[in-house]
Write a protein that holds these residues in place. Structure first.
Motif, PDB file in Angstrom:
ATOM      1  N   ARG A 173     -41.539 -92.834  37.160  1.00 44.29           N
ATOM      2  CA  ARG A 173     -40.611 -93.815  36.585  1.00 44.29           C
ATOM      3  C   ARG A 173     -39.313 -93.140  36.132  1.00 44.29           C
ATOM      4  NH1 ARG A 173     -45.519 -95.866  34.603  1.00 44.29           N
ATOM      5  NH2 ARG A 173     -45.244 -95.092  32.471  1.00 44.29           N
ATOM      6  N   LYS A 174     -39.444 -91.920  35.567  1.00 44.38           N
ATOM      7  CA  LYS A 174     -38.234 -91.187  35.135  1.00 44.38           C
ATOM      8  C   LYS A 174     -37.361 -90.833  36.340  1.00 44.38           C
ATOM      9  CE  LYS A 174     -40.275 -89.054  31.031  1.00 44.38           C
ATOM     10  NZ  LYS A 174     -41.009 -87.878  30.586  1.00 44.38           N
TER      11      LYS A 174
ATOM     12  N   LYS B 200     -37.329 -92.343  39.231  1.00 46.84           N
ATOM     13  CA  LYS B 200     -36.787 -93.592  39.789  1.00 46.84           C
ATOM     14  C   LYS B 200     -35.552 -94.047  39.013  1.00 46.84           C
ATOM     15  CE  LYS B 200     -38.706 -97.876  41.656  1.00 46.84           C
ATOM     16  NZ  LYS B 200     -39.823 -98.832  41.569  1.00 46.84           N
ATOM     17  N   ALA B 201     -35.576 -93.831  37.682  1.00 48.16           N
ATOM     18  CA  ALA B 201     -34.455 -94.272  36.829  1.00 48.16           C
ATOM     19  C   ALA B 201     -33.158 -93.536  37.153  1.00 48.16           C
ATOM     20  CB  ALA B 201     -34.821 -94.061  35.361  1.00 48.16           C
ATOM     21  N   THR B 202     -33.256 -92.336  37.767  1.00 48.98           N
ATOM     22  CA  THR B 202     -32.024 -91.583  38.088  1.00 48.98           C
ATOM     23  C   THR B 202     -31.414 -92.017  39.416  1.00 48.98           C
ATOM     24  OG1 THR B 202     -33.204 -89.799  39.231  1.00 48.98           O
ATOM     25  CG2 THR B 202     -32.848 -89.526  36.860  1.00 48.98           C
ATOM     26  N   ARG B 203     -32.191 -92.745  40.238  1.00 47.83           N
ATOM     27  CA  ARG B 203     -31.693 -93.111  41.582  1.00 47.83           C
ATOM     28  C   ARG B 203     -30.351 -93.852  41.532  1.00 47.83           C
ATOM     29  NH1 ARG B 203     -34.569 -90.205  45.362  1.00 47.83           N
ATOM     30  NH2 ARG B 203     -36.779 -90.294  44.903  1.00 47.83           N
TER      31      ARG B 203
END
Length: 901
Positions: A18-19, A21-24
């Motif tokens: 999830r972390k 993915k949040a930077t994508r």
């Protein structure tokens, strides 16, 4: 059937996923800006930095500026280094900026990753520190990445040992400063021993990025940084205690050889109290349990340890009247090494040797407490997940696993467990020979220098050519690691060696090009580069066809992290590779954790000699054992930190107070308050509240007024006057003391007096703090025994150290007041005598320097190693860093021709 945890991960993803993915979306923004930044001129990139800096200093958040800053930095790196950062590198940079540890596999380009958050955070103008594990890497990375920072319009500095002060100050003023953890810690301590603000090198602790964060914040954090100096001579105390120890009976102490500890029993304490009292070492009415006895108890304990735990010719030898320690692992003498905290002196007293002065701690700090000074911290490593709990609990750092740019193609074999070490090493040699014959490069990990030398002998006997990685010189280390990926290469290394240098398949192209250019300076560098790069492609393919780098470990370490580091040397950037661990039941970890049970299993399986057991269950049980050891080590470090936190709170108060004093222009009010408090304490002591005049000790008060305030006033007459009480005496003493100091101020001049006050306060704080540190060391060593009385040692330490700190502050007031009361201007004769003495000392120093220079020049020509040529390192031999330099200067190699450049 899937477990609940596995099922939820499949649906929601793991917290790490999830972390990531949040930077994508942020990475997509940076990529979308790329065409716009490609159009900028070189000057345009620098102008963009100025614009972003103005926005950052104007209050815009760094998170808002991040996409533009990262896009600008990527473009600058592409132009200056020819490296375009992958999306995964941008992700690593985002996590670093957010104050996390980015766990990135070997070869994923962590050095470049650090430039992104360093650039973004440097825009605030407060400076960024990039921390490396050794001086070589600090210089290499600073030199390499300064091209990127230079293209962005930022300055880069590097800190190294024995650096000239002006150069160090300039390096700390740079936007980005590279340094080792040791140098940063020592500079922090040195700064807080300086007398003027202008002498302090470090700025605020704004943001630090720690490379190889697990090595620096976990492995090296076990031992504090200490600046020490000679202490007062305690020879008489050591000798007096040494005479008592032989009188001690067996029932006076308990000895535990397993933990190498020895403690006094209650009978022993009673006996000691009686004998120490008779010898006049302990005042009447004082017991060994009183806080005032801390130092004495410490030395008595050290005396007992010296006699009962240290044996002559086993733990140490006496040579030329000197106690020389023996290394328990190698049996070698450790000349120059001394035991700390008075233990070495206790052994010298026992052997009748000359007692060398004990060193006293002038300042100390743990890495945990130094790095917690930073407003924000980030870290990079290939292996941090196993210590995630420690990073979170101690530093507030989260650990995020950053995906690799290309999938990992390395094959990790199950462990091979043999019954004996001999069988294991036979298996290791056989595996190395097989890999070498098919051209597969092999990196062999060992846990100690002795084992690497032993394996080297076995390979030499089998005629297998190989390199042993000798970490005495960092540059040499980098060269050997660079060659470790060549076709058929065999490299034996300690598990931790070579961090920071990639093992590239087919060898390191840049090293080959540099060697070729230095061998033929006349040739065209571009032509050399093209030729070598072309040849390297074939070498790289040949190594890939042979299976890539084979990492072979000869033992499992206590920590899974270090095993993973070694494994991670292979399979960089999607390269093929293989890792295998060869173990035996005689290995330390196997011996300590359930080897008997495993031995029975192996016997019942009817294993023949030379056979190994290979099964995933063995891996699992070993990892569980390692996790237990890691947990235990974390608990030990946590406990150490709890004790150090007590001192750290006091350190912050003292260092903060010093800084305020250095910043202040006028300290006369502070010294007046101190003087007033001293007068209050004196009057309270000699004229107790609500007491009758015949109970007053006016003679004692008169003596102390002369001693501490430097004024001779009729205290006894005042006290005999009708109707005079303690308050009247207080006011008269304050008035007289103020007049006395006002007269001094007139004699010295206001400006000089302010400077004198500042210097006296600083010197007194430093002296008191040194004494306090020594007492705390002694308190720490004896407070553990309170556990036997069902009292919590940590709480006892907190209570007593607070009492000691209060007495430090009381002592500070009276010492400053006394010193200021006693100073006086010099007479003209004294000034002339002092000038003459200084001139004579200067003349002698210049004469000594001139003769030393002549002697050095003569020595360089006369005593140089035969064949030594100044400009040709190949003629220098292979001296160790602490050996004498082959040029004959008489200096150590590391301070002469072996200086890291």
């Amino acid at each position: 059937m899937l477990g609940l945890g596995t099922l939820t991960k499949k649906v929601f993803g793991s917290p790490n996923d999830r972390k990531v993915k949040a930077t994508r979306p942020i990475v997509d923004k940076i990529n979308a800006l790329e065409p716009e930044f490609e159009k900028l001129t070189d000057e345009g990139i620098k102008q963009k930095t100025e614009e972003l800096a103005q926005r950052a200093m104007g209050g815009e958040s760094l998170d808002a500026i991040l996409p533009e800053a990262f896009a600008n930095c990527r473009e600058a790196a592409k132009r200056s280094l020819g490296l375009r950062a992958f999306d995964t590198q941008l992700m690593g940079g985002i996590f670093l900026h957010q104050g996390n540890i980015s766990e990135m596999k070997t070869g994923e380009g962590k050095t470049l990753v650090a430039t992104f958050p360093a650039y973004l955070n440097a825009l605030t103008g407060k400076g960024v520190h990039v921390v490396t594990v050794n001086d070589y890497l600090a210089k290499r990375d600073a030199e390499w990445m300064s091209q990127v920072y230079g293209a962005l319009g930022l300055t880069t500095g590097v800190i190294y040992p024995q650096q000239p002060e002006d150069e160090k100050h300039a390096a700390y003023r740079c936007d980005v400063t590279y340094a080792t953890n040791n140098e940063l810690g020592f500079d922090y301590l040195r700064d807080n021993m300086k007398a003027e603000l202008s002498q302090m090198a470090q700025r605020d602790h704004n943001y630090a990025i720690v490379d190889e964060v697990d090595s620096i914040l976990v492995d090296e954090a076990r031992t504090p940084l200490i600046i020490s100096g000679p202490a007062q001579d305690r020879t008489d105390l050591y000798l007096a205690i040494d005479k008592l120890i032989p009188e001690i009976q067996d029932d006076h102490f308990t000895l535990d050889e397993k933990t190498r500890s020895v403690n006094y029993t209650d009978e022993g304490n009673d006996f000691l109290e009686e004998r120490l009292g008779a010898a006049g070492l302990i005042p009447e009415g004082q017991t060994l349990y009183d806080p005032e006895s801390t130092t004495l108890v410490h030395h008595v304990n050290q005396g007992l340890r010296a006699h009962k735990l240290f044996t002559k010719d086993k733990d140490y030898i006496v040579r030329d009247g000197e106690v020389v320690l023996i290394d328990e692992f190698t049996g070698r003498m450790m000349a120059g090494r001394r035991l700390s905290e008075g233990l070495h002196q206790a052994i010298e007293a026992k052997e009748g040797c000359k007692i060398q002065p004990e060193n006293v701690t002038l300042a100390s700090v743990t890495f945990q407490n130094y790095f917690r000074l930073y407003n924000k911290l980030g870290g990079m490593t290939g292996t941090a997940l196993t210590e995630a709990e420690e990073f979170q609990e101690i530093y507030g750092l989260g650990v995020v696993e950053v995906p690799t740019n290309r999938p990992v193609a390395r094959v990790d074999d199950n462990d091979q467990v043999y019954r004996t070490a001999k069988e294991k090493f036979d298996g290791v040699v056989e595996a190395i020979k097989k890999a070498h014959e098919k051209g597969q490069p092999t990196l062999v990990g060992t846990t100690s220098i002795e084992k690497s030398e032993f394996l080297s002998q076995l390979l030499t006997a089998q005629n297998v050519p190989h390199n042993v990685l000798n970490a005495r010189q960092h540059e040499q280390e980098a060269q050997i690691v660079a060659d470790a990926g060549k076709l058929g290469a065999v490299t034996i290394a300690t598990n931790m060696a070579g961090r920071g240098t990639d093992i590239k398949l087919g060898g390191n192209v840049e090293f080959k090009i540099m060697e070729a250019i230095s061998a033929d300076p006349e040739a065209d560098p571009d032509e050399i580069r093209a030729r070598i790069e072309e040849a390297h492609k074939a070498d790289e393919q040949a190594v890939k066809d042979a299976g890539g780098l084979f990492v072979l470990a000869t033992e499992r370490h206590e920590s899974r992290r270090i095993d993973n580091q070694l494994r991670g040397r292979s399979g960089r950037q999607g390269d093929p590779g293989r890792s295998s661990f060869f173990l035996s039941l005689e290995d330390d970890l196997m011996r300590i954790f359930g080897s008997e049970r495993l031995d029975k299993v192996l016997s019942s399986l009817g294993m023949k000699e030379g056979e190994a057991i290979v099964h995933p269950w063995v891996n699992k049980s070993l990892e569980r054992a390692q996790a237990k050891v890691e947990g235990r080590n974390f608990d030990i470090r946590k406990q150490l930190l709890k004790f150090d936190d007590v001192m750290n709170d006091q350190r912050k108060v003292i260092f903060g107070q010093r800084r305020e004093i250095m910043e202040a222009e006028d300290l006369s009010e502070i010294t007046a308050d101190m003087r007033s408090q001293v007068i209050d304490d004196l009057v309270d002591q000699y004229i107790p509240a609500k007491s009758y005049a015949d109970q007053w000790d006016t003679e004692g008060l008169y003596a102390q007024v002369i001693a501490q305030l430097g004024i001779d006033v009729p205290v006894i007459e005042w006290a005999n006057e009708e109707g005079v009480d303690d308050e009247d005496l207080r006011e008269r003493l304050e008035e007289a003391a103020d007049k006395h100091m006002a007269a001094k101020e007139e004699a010295f001049g206001v400006e000089v007096m302010r400077n004198i006050e500042k210097q006296i306060i600083l010197q007194t704080i430093d002296a008191k703090w040194r004494e306090h540190l020594l007492t705390l060391e002694h308190l720490r060593s004896v407070v553990g025994f309170r556990g036997y009385a069902q009292r919590d040692p940590l709480n006892e330490y907190k209570t007593e150290s607070f009492q000691l700190f209060e007495s430090l502050l009381d002592g500070l007031r009276s010492d400053v007041t006394q010193k200021l009361a006693q100073i006086r201007p010099m007479t003209q004769e004294e000034q002339q005598a002092m000038i003459a003495q200084a001139q004579e000392q200067q003349r002698q120093a210049m004469a000594a320097a001139a003769s030393a220079g002549a002697a050095t020049a003569a020595a360089t020509s006369a005593d140089a190693k035969p064949g030594f040529v100044e400009d040709d390192p190949s003629t220098w031999g292979n001296p160790g860093r602490n050996d004498q330099c082959p040029c004959g200067s008489g200096k150590k190699f590391k301070h002469c021709h072996g200086q890291l450049s």
